[in-house]
Design a protein around this motif. Structure first.
Motif, mmCIF file in Angstrom:
data_model
loop_
_atom_site.group_PDB
_atom_site.id
_atom_site.type_symbol
_atom_site.label_atom_id
_atom_site.label_comp_id
_atom_site.label_asym_id
_atom_site.label_seq_id
_atom_site.Cartn_x
_atom_site.Cartn_y
_atom_site.Cartn_z
ATOM 1 N N VAL A 49 2.970 -15.852 22.001
ATOM 2 C CA VAL A 49 2.882 -15.668 23.454
ATOM 3 C C VAL A 49 2.357 -14.280 23.792
ATOM 4 N N MET A 50 2.724 -13.287 22.977
ATOM 5 C CA MET A 50 2.300 -11.917 23.238
ATOM 6 C C MET A 50 0.900 -11.623 22.706
ATOM 7 N N GLY A 51 0.336 -12.534 21.921
ATOM 8 C CA GLY A 51 -0.992 -12.312 21.370
ATOM 9 C C GLY A 51 -0.991 -11.595 20.046
ATOM 10 N N LEU A 52 0.127 -11.610 19.357
ATOM 11 C CA LEU A 52 0.270 -10.881 18.097
ATOM 12 C C LEU A 52 0.161 -11.780 16.870
ATOM 13 N N LEU A 53 -0.031 -13.062 17.067
ATOM 14 C CA LEU A 53 -0.162 -13.983 15.946
ATOM 15 C C LEU A 53 -1.626 -14.049 15.522
ATOM 16 N N PRO A 54 -1.910 -13.884 14.233
ATOM 17 C CA PRO A 54 -3.319 -13.836 13.792
ATOM 18 C C PRO A 54 -4.128 -15.074 14.155
ATOM 19 N N ARG A 55 -3.472 -16.221 14.167
ATOM 20 C CA ARG A 55 -4.205 -17.465 14.410
ATOM 21 C C ARG A 55 -3.359 -18.399 15.258
ATOM 22 N N ALA A 56 -3.919 -18.847 16.374
ATOM 23 C CA ALA A 56 -3.201 -19.773 17.247
ATOM 24 C C ALA A 56 -4.201 -20.664 17.972
ATOM 25 N N SER A 57 -3.815 -21.916 18.196
ATOM 26 C CA SER A 57 -4.636 -22.838 18.976
ATOM 27 C C SER A 57 -3.714 -23.644 19.886
ATOM 28 N N GLY A 58 -4.302 -24.245 20.898
ATOM 29 C CA GLY A 58 -3.515 -24.953 21.902
ATOM 30 C C GLY A 58 -3.693 -24.272 23.242
ATOM 31 N N ARG A 59 -2.627 -24.192 24.014
ATOM 32 C CA ARG A 59 -2.706 -23.589 25.337
ATOM 33 C C ARG A 59 -1.479 -22.731 25.603
ATOM 34 N N ILE A 60 -1.724 -21.510 26.049
ATOM 35 C CA ILE A 60 -0.682 -20.636 26.578
ATOM 36 C C ILE A 60 -1.183 -20.179 27.937
ATOM 37 N N ALA A 61 -0.499 -20.601 28.999
ATOM 38 C CA ALA A 61 -0.969 -20.304 30.350
ATOM 39 C C ALA A 61 0.097 -19.531 31.117
ATOM 40 N N LEU A 62 -0.355 -18.515 31.832
ATOM 41 C CA LEU A 62 0.497 -17.740 32.727
ATOM 42 C C LEU A 62 0.033 -18.002 34.148
ATOM 43 N N ASP A 63 0.928 -18.538 34.978
ATOM 44 C CA ASP A 63 0.564 -18.922 36.344
ATOM 45 C C ASP A 63 -0.662 -19.828 36.370
ATOM 46 N N GLY A 64 -0.767 -20.710 35.387
ATOM 47 C CA GLY A 64 -1.847 -21.676 35.352
ATOM 48 C C GLY A 64 -3.136 -21.212 34.711
ATOM 49 N N THR A 65 -3.211 -19.933 34.347
ATOM 50 C CA THR A 65 -4.414 -19.382 33.720
ATOM 51 C C THR A 65 -4.216 -19.274 32.216
ATOM 52 N N ASP A 66 -5.092 -19.915 31.457
ATOM 53 C CA ASP A 66 -4.977 -19.908 30.004
ATOM 54 C C ASP A 66 -5.239 -18.503 29.474
ATOM 55 N N ILE A 67 -4.293 -17.963 28.715
ATOM 56 C CA ILE A 67 -4.430 -16.609 28.170
ATOM 57 C C ILE A 67 -4.506 -16.613 26.644
ATOM 58 N N LEU A 68 -4.704 -17.795 26.051
ATOM 59 C CA LEU A 68 -4.680 -17.892 24.591
ATOM 60 C C LEU A 68 -5.667 -16.933 23.932
ATOM 61 N N ALA A 69 -6.830 -16.747 24.550
ATOM 62 C CA ALA A 69 -7.862 -15.897 23.941
ATOM 63 C C ALA A 69 -7.772 -14.444 24.391
ATOM 64 N N GLU A 70 -6.826 -14.134 25.265
ATOM 65 C CA GLU A 70 -6.725 -12.765 25.794
ATOM 66 C C GLU A 70 -6.033 -11.834 24.791
ATOM 67 N N ARG A 74 -4.447 -7.219 27.695
ATOM 68 C CA ARG A 74 -4.655 -8.019 28.902
ATOM 69 C C ARG A 74 -3.367 -8.752 29.280
ATOM 70 N N ARG A 75 -2.649 -9.239 28.300
ATOM 71 C CA ARG A 75 -1.391 -9.943 28.584
ATOM 72 C C ARG A 75 -0.364 -8.977 29.188
ATOM 73 N N LEU A 76 -0.351 -7.754 28.696
ATOM 74 C CA LEU A 76 0.527 -6.743 29.294
ATOM 75 C C LEU A 76 0.154 -6.517 30.754
ATOM 76 N N ALA A 77 -1.134 -6.391 31.014
ATOM 77 C CA ALA A 77 -1.599 -6.141 32.379
ATOM 78 C C ALA A 77 -1.293 -7.302 33.315
ATOM 79 N N LEU A 78 -1.229 -8.503 32.773
ATOM 80 C CA LEU A 78 -0.940 -9.685 33.575
ATOM 81 C C LEU A 78 0.551 -9.845 33.857
ATOM 82 N N GLY A 79 1.381 -9.039 33.192
ATOM 83 C CA GLY A 79 2.796 -9.061 33.517
ATOM 84 C C GLY A 79 3.726 -9.580 32.448
ATOM 85 N N ILE A 80 3.274 -9.583 31.191
ATOM 86 C CA ILE A 80 4.143 -9.981 30.085
ATOM 87 C C ILE A 80 4.581 -8.724 29.344
ATOM 88 N N ALA A 81 5.864 -8.600 29.121
ATOM 89 C CA ALA A 81 6.411 -7.486 28.341
ATOM 90 C C ALA A 81 7.080 -8.046 27.089
#
Length: 236
Positions: A49-70, A74-81
């Protein structure tokens, strides 16, 4: 719309999948505990969820926006701690400096003052090096650092792992209070019963898949959950 939506999330390290098709949501103002046996994929899910996994597929969305590739930034800036189990403070810096180094905070001085008021033990030791703090104080500092940027979602990876037993209940009470600050919580925790007691819902992972999902109170009362994953009442 859920604050966080995870759909068919698969991933891991190298060619080995640790997560095997996870579907999960976190609602606004909710505390969701992720429990399970060792190796079930709990911390791997938090890292994904934080973007620290070397390899991931599927969907992770914050407020409906897919952030899997972010990226993480960017995830910090969007409001994830994210509060990891270890390495969650800068030991060589003072308490105050640990808060000051957080970037992009609006009205940073005022925010620091707010958080020192919220964590009186840190206020008293604001000039002390973080490495000299007790386990409980260090955890409070990690929480305060995560809260600096006013996140909408906090990911807590084993928040009570390094605490003395006497401090565990205090830690869970602090976590229980986070939604009142406008923060939803995704918590990975081995002390599953205590974590579920302060949570709205729980998710139990087994083999990188969701084995059980539901209201926290329901999982605590479930005989199968107790037998396979949670232990009997009175245990960790």
């Amino acid at each position: 719309m859920s604050l966080l939506e995870i759909a068919q999330l698969t991933g891991g390290y190298g060619e080995t999948d640790i997560l095997n098709g996870i579907d999960l949501t976190v609602e606004q103002g909710e505390i969701l505990t992720v429990a399970g046996t060792n190796g079930a994929g709990k911390s791997t899910l938090a890292k994904a969820v934080m973007g620290l996994l070397p390899r991931a597929s599927g969907r992770i969305a914050l407020d409906g926006t897919d952030i899997l590739a972010e990226p993480v930034e960017r995830r910090l800036a969007l409001g994830i701690a994210y509060v990891p189990q270890v390495g969650n403070v800068f030991a060589s810096l003072s308490v105050l400096e640990n808060l000051q180094v957080v970037q992009g905070v609006r009205d940073a001085k005022a925010r620091i003052a707010e958080l020192l008021d919220a964590f009186p033990a840190l206020s008293e030791r604001r000039r002390a090096r973080a490495g000299s703090l007790s386990g409980g104080e260090r955890q409070q500092l990690a929480f305060a650092r995560a809260l600096m940027a006013r996140p909408r979602l906090m990911i807590l990876d084993e928040p009570t792992a390094a605490l003395a037993p006497a401090r565990v209940a205090d830690s869970f009470e602090r976590i229980r209070a986070l939604p009142a600050l406008g923060v939803s919580v995704l918590m990975v925790e081995q002390r599953a019963r205590q974590a579920l007691s302060v949570s709205d819902r729980g998710c139990i992972l087994d083999g990188g898949k969701v084995a059980m999902l539901g209201a926290a109170a329901g999982l605590l009362a479930d005989e199968r959950a107790a037998a396979l994953y949670l232990g009997r009442a009175g245990g960790a």
